[in-house]
Design a protein around this motif. Structure first.
Motif, mmCIF file in Angstrom:
data_model
loop_
_atom_site.group_PDB
_atom_site.id
_atom_site.type_symbol
_atom_site.label_atom_id
_atom_site.label_comp_id
_atom_site.label_asym_id
_atom_site.label_seq_id
_atom_site.Cartn_x
_atom_site.Cartn_y
_atom_site.Cartn_z
ATOM 1 N N ALA A 199 0.809 -1.224 0.000
ATOM 2 C CA ALA A 199 0.000 0.000 0.000
ATOM 3 C C ALA A 199 0.839 1.268 0.000
ATOM 4 O O ALA A 199 0.404 2.296 -0.509
ATOM 5 N N ARG B 198 -4.652 0.368 -3.209
ATOM 6 C CA ARG B 198 -3.220 0.259 -3.512
ATOM 7 C C ARG B 198 -2.667 -1.101 -3.091
ATOM 8 O O ARG B 198 -1.804 -1.668 -3.758
ATOM 9 N N ALA B 199 -3.182 -1.620 -1.989
ATOM 10 C CA ALA B 199 -2.639 -2.877 -1.465
ATOM 11 C C ALA B 199 -3.085 -4.102 -2.245
ATOM 12 O O ALA B 199 -2.363 -5.098 -2.287
#
Lengths: 203, 203
Positions: A199, B198-199
């Motif tokens: 992330a 994002r992860a």
DNA sequence: GTCTATATTAGGATAGAC
DNA sequence: GTCTATCCTAATATAGAC
């Protein structure tokens, strides 16, 4: 030299820790603590005068265990992402040793009149350098840009929540089996690290 | 048609909800609930017989509010990442409306003899299809591969933890100011979404 | 259905013997 | 320092008048 006093006091502290950690200030009973320490109620009061004072002793002990951990490893000259991994590692290791800690502290910080507030207020100044350092790493491009406070809360949430909500995880996500829960919590170490890194690493 | 009975019962339920949500089963006092409902203790017992029964009524109400939310939006034909965003959105919105809910439920699920367990055990079968669906999305390559259980816990942790630990966030991370806390919690909606995406998005 | 008054129990705390 | 017995208050619960 260990007097009888020391010995009994230790027995009380051990018993009180066990009971308070599981039941909290309001759920715990002095009688139960006395039983667990194999003494009687009167002796509890002889050593600690009141339930409040006994509880404060335990709370202080656990707070000193839980809070100072972050700072220690955080200000090294390792790359930022590695330091984040170390923090996660330290925290999950601590929580695996004291699985009841998160629920205990959440209970306590939401109880009015808790002495925990006195402690908590002081921590504001302790965390400012950490937030600053996170911001620096972002400015250097070691990490993606975001509000440092939210990064801290994200890491904390992922580490702490599964321990605080163990009874639910065990029964809802897993199949009510204790060994599955334990295994799951151990996996958190690597799972949280990988998740966080994905992330926040640049590009 | 609203009889006096209904009216009083509603007043009691409203007062009991307020008190129990903040103080929990063990911290709440029947007298306090009676005061808040502008009636006397005897009438509380007339309507609900015992503190336990009154508490159960409130607990059931809040559980039905908190748990069924996820499933609703999750099985649409939108892309997986969008569905995740929707889930986060719904949950943070719910929590902004009931900020005490997480601490209340964590307290309760860690209390022995809680009726919450009866409820919690049933949820195992409700969440299995969700885990399965997450696995499917991973197999289709819509999301990165990981254990679905950990993804669920990560999302939940990031959403729930800052609400459960509000007193700490307010004093340690922010500067003890209520309006800063509120602002911070509102930001969680977008912050958590972006962080999660994002992860877990591929490559 | 709502109240006042009272019963009952639980639980923290103390007195006093040893 | 440790115990038994007891006190005292707070809190749940019920009886009974209105």
């Amino acid at each position: 030299m260990n007097t009888q006093k020391d010995n009994t006091e230790e027995k009380i502290l051990a018993a009180a820790t066990d009971i308070f950690m599981v039941k909290g200030m309001e759920g715990a009973r002095m009688q139960e603590i006395a039983d667990k320490a194999s003494i009687n109620k009167a002796l509890l009061h002889y050593y600690f005068r009141s339930k409040d004072k006994l509880f404060d002793a335990i709370l202080t002990k656990m707070l000193n265990l839980a809070f100072p951990q972050i700072g220690k490893v955080f200000f090294s000259d390792l790359p930022f992402l590695e330091r984040v991994e170390q923090v996660i590692d330290i925290y999950i290791t601590l929580l695996l040793k004291h699985p009841q800690l998160p629920a205990f502290l959440i209970k306590e910080m939401n109880r009015e009149g808790s002495l925990l507030f006195k402690f908590i207020e002081k921590q504001y100044f302790a965390i400012q350098p950490i937030l600053k350092e996170i911001q620096n790493a972002m400015d250097r491009g070691e990490v993606i840009q975001m509000k440092p406070e939210h990064l801290v809360v994200n890491v904390l949430g992922m580490c702490v929540f599964p321990f605080a909500a163990r009874p639910m995880i065990k029964n809802v996500v897993l199949n009510g089996q204790d060994d599955l829960l334990n295994e799951f919590l151990k996996q958190r170490r690597s799972e949280v690290k990988e998740f966080i890194i994905r992330a926040i690493q640049p590009q």
